[in-house]
Design a protein around this motif. Structure first.
Motif, PDB file in Angstrom:
ATOM      1  N   ILE A  77       0.860  -1.228  -0.002  1.00 13.33           N
ATOM      2  CA  ILE A  77       0.036   0.084  -0.151  1.00 13.33           C
ATOM      3  C   ILE A  77       0.752   1.330  -0.087  1.00 13.33           C
ATOM      4  O   ILE A  77       0.578   2.165  -0.617  1.00 13.33           O
ATOM      5  N   ALA A  78       1.964   1.398   0.763  1.00 18.81           N
ATOM      6  CA  ALA A  78       2.907   2.363   0.697  1.00 18.81           C
ATOM      7  C   ALA A  78       3.526   2.652  -0.845  1.00 18.81           C
ATOM      8  O   ALA A  78       3.493   3.683  -1.135  1.00 18.81           O
ATOM      9  N   VAL A 159      -8.774   3.024   1.283  1.00 13.54           N
ATOM     10  CA  VAL A 159      -7.527   3.320   2.078  1.00 13.54           C
ATOM     11  C   VAL A 159      -6.671   4.001   1.113  1.00 13.54           C
ATOM     12  O   VAL A 159      -5.922   5.088   1.544  1.00 13.54           O
ATOM     13  N   ILE A 160      -6.116   3.439   0.045  1.00 19.47           N
ATOM     14  CA  ILE A 160      -5.108   3.932  -0.748  1.00 19.47           C
ATOM     15  C   ILE A 160      -5.672   5.572  -1.406  1.00 19.47           C
ATOM     16  O   ILE A 160      -4.820   6.289  -1.315  1.00 19.47           O
ATOM     17  N   MET A 161      -6.937   5.636  -1.950  1.00 17.43           N
ATOM     18  CA  MET A 161      -7.418   6.915  -2.251  1.00 17.43           C
ATOM     19  C   MET A 161      -7.274   7.897  -0.964  1.00 17.43           C
ATOM     20  O   MET A 161      -6.882   8.962  -1.370  1.00 17.43           O
ATOM     21  N   ALA A 162      -7.768   7.595   0.133  1.00 16.37           N
ATOM     22  CA  ALA A 162      -7.705   8.599   1.082  1.00 16.37           C
ATOM     23  C   ALA A 162      -6.242   9.152   1.525  1.00 16.37           C
ATOM     24  O   ALA A 162      -6.028  10.107   1.669  1.00 16.37           O
ATOM     25  N   LEU A 233      -9.987   4.545  10.204  1.00 13.05           N
ATOM     26  CA  LEU A 233     -11.006   4.910   9.845  1.00 13.05           C
ATOM     27  C   LEU A 233     -11.789   4.716   8.615  1.00 13.05           C
ATOM     28  O   LEU A 233     -12.933   4.138   8.300  1.00 13.05           O
ATOM     29  N   VAL A 234     -10.877   4.625   7.518  1.00 15.25           N
ATOM     30  CA  VAL A 234     -11.444   4.324   6.086  1.00 15.25           C
ATOM     31  C   VAL A 234     -11.501   2.717   5.883  1.00 15.25           C
ATOM     32  O   VAL A 234     -12.266   2.038   5.083  1.00 15.25           O
ATOM     33  N   GLY A 235     -10.482   2.093   6.445  1.00 10.63           N
ATOM     34  CA  GLY A 235     -10.072   0.631   6.150  1.00 10.63           C
ATOM     35  C   GLY A 235     -11.007  -0.176   6.803  1.00 10.63           C
ATOM     36  O   GLY A 235     -11.562   0.088   7.852  1.00 10.63           O
TER      37      GLY A 235
END
Length: 287
Positions: A77-78, A159-162, A233-235
């Motif tokens: 993800i990073a 998660v990636i988008m945020a 929060l998003v994931g």
């Protein structure tokens, strides 16, 4: 005739600070570094291998299947966030070097204002946008493109988008600095020699701006490795990252030795990435 005394005076002023004086000047910073970094990291390392006796079982536990997958997911993800931020941030940085006046002020405001906004607020904004009854789903339902709400949140894509949204300024600013440092005469000379705008960009501007791209990518990647608020929060459970896992071990299970082992491994990975990046930059002759 007057240049020699000035040079000699400058040399004497530069040599007036001996080792003891330099150490005294650095002592406040060294004390702060010792109290705020060296001691906590040392305590963290000791906790991970001593509970209550010397053991490496916590590191062996981290190497097991579920936790190893969390580390792999975090790095993937990073890397993805850093890559997307580079693709999106470079054109914005390029635009910022080409515009002036009110347009430049507007673009700069769009870059800096999100940095001054709390990460928590921006993460909640994505929840409002992507939740089942959020703005995006309402818009898609209203236009008839979908028959039922889509699951746009609590997954890896969200998660990636945020994270890209939060970390994008850290990519734009180094690239902008690198582009701004390139002399304008180089692009003009390339155009005068018959090169098109595209060829000038590919052969002149892009290679000279790569140090900014590398620096921005490193900053975004390192920050993404330790990101906590937005993934939490998003994931969802399927997008658990190392920072979120450490938070769970500290606040829910109270397993401090295991959390210390996770933190030590994450810190070691971050330092290793930074060292490799520095060696690569030195080898390529860019730093």
């Amino acid at each position: 005739m007057s240049a020699k005394p000035t040079t000699r005076a400058s040399s004497l002023a530069a040599d007036s600070y001996g080792p003891l004086s330099s150490l005294l000047l650095l002592s406040p910073f060294l004390l702060l570094l010792l109290a705020a970094f060296v001691y906590p990291v040392g305590k963290l390392l000791l906790t991970s291998v001593f509970s209550p006796g010397w053991t490496f079982e916590h590191y062996q536990h981290v190497a097991s299947g579920p936790y190893a997958r969390v580390f792999v997911r975090t790095f993937v993800i990073a890397l993805t966030v850093a890559g997307i931020a580079g693709v999106l941030g470079y054109p914005v940085a390029w635009l910022l070097t080409r515009v002036k006046g009110k347009t430049a002020f507007l673009v700069t405001a769009c870059i800096l204002i999100p940095m001054w906004t709390s990460v928590l607020v921006r993460s909640y904004a994505w929840i409002v946008l992507l939740q089942r009854n959020g703005i995006v789903n309402d818009l898609l339902l209203g236009t008839g493109l979908i028959d039922e709400p889509l699951k746009l949140i609590y997954n890896q894509g969200a998660v990636i988008m945020a994270m890209v949204h939060v970390l994008l300024p850290y990519m734009i600013l180094p690239v902008y600095g690198a582009l701004k440092a390139i002399p304008v005469d180089l692009s003009r000379a390339s155009s005068n020699l018959g090169a098109s705008s595209l060829r000038t960009f590919i052969t002149v501007m892009l290679p000279l701006s790569m140090p900014g791209v590398y620096a921005g990518s490193l900053i975004v990647f390192v920050l993404a490795l330790g990101f906590y608020v937005t993934p939490a929060l998003v994931g969802g459970p399927s997008t658990l990252l190392v920072a979120t896992l450490i938070g769970q071990q500290v606040t829910q299970t109270f397993n401090w030795p295991f959390a210390a082992a996770l933190s030590t491994l994450l810190l070691s990975a971050t330092v290793a990435v930074t060292v490799v990046f520095r060696r690569f930059m030195s080898f390529s002759g860019r730093l």
